[in-house]
Design a protein around this motif. Sequence first.
Motif, PDB file in Angstrom:
ATOM      1  N   THR A 282      20.506  10.783  -4.680  1.00 27.03           N
ATOM      2  CA  THR A 282      21.652  11.122  -5.520  1.00 27.03           C
ATOM      3  C   THR A 282      21.383  10.615  -6.930  1.00 27.03           C
ATOM      4  OG1 THR A 282      23.196  11.001  -3.658  1.00 27.03           O
ATOM      5  CG2 THR A 282      24.129  10.803  -5.873  1.00 27.03           C
ATOM      6  N   PHE A 286      25.355  12.267 -10.899  1.00 29.95           N
ATOM      7  CA  PHE A 286      26.127  13.060  -9.952  1.00 29.95           C
ATOM      8  C   PHE A 286      27.529  12.500  -9.806  1.00 29.95           C
ATOM      9  CE2 PHE A 286      27.735  13.920  -5.679  1.00 29.95           C
ATOM     10  CZ  PHE A 286      27.616  15.297  -5.621  1.00 29.95           C
ATOM     11  N   GLU A 288      31.092  12.989  -7.522  1.00 31.89           N
ATOM     12  CA  GLU A 288      31.620  13.606  -6.310  1.00 31.89           C
ATOM     13  C   GLU A 288      32.572  14.751  -6.620  1.00 31.89           C
ATOM     14  OE1 GLU A 288      30.862  13.256  -3.240  1.00 31.89           O
ATOM     15  OE2 GLU A 288      29.535  11.507  -3.340  1.00 31.89           O
ATOM     16  N   ASN A 290      32.278  16.932  -8.694  1.00 31.66           N
ATOM     17  CA  ASN A 290      31.513  18.138  -8.984  1.00 31.66           C
ATOM     18  C   ASN A 290      30.642  18.569  -7.810  1.00 31.66           C
ATOM     19  OD1 ASN A 290      32.510  18.205 -11.629  1.00 31.66           O
ATOM     20  ND2 ASN A 290      30.913  16.795 -12.328  1.00 31.66           N
ATOM     21  N   GLY A 291      30.856  17.957  -6.666  1.00 36.83           N
ATOM     22  CA  GLY A 291      29.981  18.210  -5.526  1.00 36.83           C
ATOM     23  C   GLY A 291      30.437  19.347  -4.633  1.00 36.83           C
ATOM     24  N   ASN A 380      26.421  20.100  -0.676  1.00 40.98           N
ATOM     25  CA  ASN A 380      25.726  19.390  -1.758  1.00 40.98           C
ATOM     26  C   ASN A 380      24.638  18.449  -1.268  1.00 40.98           C
ATOM     27  OD1 ASN A 380      26.874  16.776  -1.138  1.00 40.98           O
ATOM     28  ND2 ASN A 380      28.767  17.465  -2.071  1.00 40.98           N
ATOM     29  N   LEU A 381      24.364  18.421   0.011  1.00 40.97           N
ATOM     30  CA  LEU A 381      23.428  17.443   0.569  1.00 40.97           C
ATOM     31  C   LEU A 381      22.061  17.493  -0.108  1.00 40.97           C
ATOM     32  CD1 LEU A 381      23.117  15.330   2.874  1.00 40.97           C
ATOM     33  CD2 LEU A 381      22.229  17.172   4.284  1.00 40.97           C
ATOM     34  N   ARG A 384      22.033  16.902  -4.750  1.00 36.89           N
ATOM     35  CA  ARG A 384      22.632  15.801  -5.503  1.00 36.89           C
ATOM     36  C   ARG A 384      21.626  15.098  -6.424  1.00 36.89           C
ATOM     37  NH1 ARG A 384      27.206  13.958  -2.027  1.00 36.89           N
ATOM     38  NH2 ARG A 384      27.019  11.890  -2.933  1.00 36.89           N
ATOM     39  N   ASP A 386      19.530  16.225  -8.707  1.00 37.61           N
ATOM     40  CA  ASP A 386      19.389  16.652 -10.107  1.00 37.61           C
ATOM     41  C   ASP A 386      20.499  17.625 -10.507  1.00 37.61           C
ATOM     42  OD1 ASP A 386      18.646  18.873  -8.668  1.00 37.61           O
ATOM     43  OD2 ASP A 386      16.791  19.238  -9.785  1.00 37.61           O
TER      44      ASP A 386
END
Length: 386
Positions: A282, A286, A288, A290-291, A380-381, A384, A386
């Motif tokens: 991550t 990053f 969350e 925006n995930g 998103n796994l 995350r 980049d």
Amino acid sequence: MSGTHGWAEVDRERKREIIEGIRTGRATRGPVHVELDITDRCNVACYFCNQQDVRTSQQISFDHLVRLIDELSELGVRSVRMSGGGDPLAHREAGRVLDHLASRGIVVDNLTTNGALLTPEIARRLTENHAREVVFSLNACDAADYHRMMQVKPAIFDAVIENISQLIRLRGESSHPSVVVQFLIDRQNYTSLPRMYELGRSLGADRIAINLVLNIPLGRIDHQVLLHPDEGEKLRPYFEEILRRDKDDRRIQIEFPVPAWNAMIEEIQRRLGYPEVVRFPTASSFAEKNGHCFFGWYTATIRGNGDLYPCCLLMFPDYKPLGNALNGRFVDHWNGPAFTRMRQEQRDVFLAGEQASFDRRKFKVLLPQCVEPGQCFLKNLFFRGD
């Protein structure tokens, strides 16, 4: 290198295009990754499989696959995942499909299979064409539990074990493909976790993935077989045992959609001095909020009958497909009303950020797991970092 849901094949220019598409709501020129489920046929009937309920005996013909792959290549697709409503190796022309993908420079980022139909010729193609990852859905550590979970003759278990060993022997010192052996735990087999781990290690798997059976579509068996999120402590001694055994090898991959379980595993790892293994990094930038899922600008799933879905996790019997890839050009579906509606809904979720919540009156393409936090690992796994 392991599979990344195609992200490792995406260059900076395409990533900027995706971000600009999210910002403006416009489509990208096409996906860069697709799940290409070439057949609906499967030789097992896993009790937990959501795609079993949409299964048919259909498969996309080889000639149509050639045309489809050629169009996807021209749109910029650089990788595929092969899994789906059926087992990809159940397609009669699976070997030729792999060859044509390679001829167009399309990487097999992941092939997920139960392994029963893995022939020496298919194994050779996967190694020579530098497939990134093969995931074997083994799910059980002995023939009896295999029969329970997969609903097939117990003898198939031994054949699958030999096929996994054959692929690992064939690739030799190469890192292609990375081999993942996946086990699924429920109330009836979680005490077998140490045996699952030892089987994966004895096979020489690069990763031993431990996942949780999350649901039973259409209630086909009693839901009491599922472990409840509140039951994490009863699994603690088994997690502790396999992590202690794995301290030097670091092959285990455990990532549950249950935060409390993940916190427990992290606590065990710290206490054991288990070295940190960051499989899904991550970035510090990053957030969350925006995930959320951006698959409307990135990918699509093509079923063995041609039906189009946002992703493999939405292939339910009552989910309306976004079109059919056997009818007309793929790009026309990509720019058509169903995909456009999906992008609008996904953009609304992005704009809502941490306040996003599912409203059935508002969302016609997305489902609750696409919107609510913690209900989908795929959104998103892999992305995350980049």
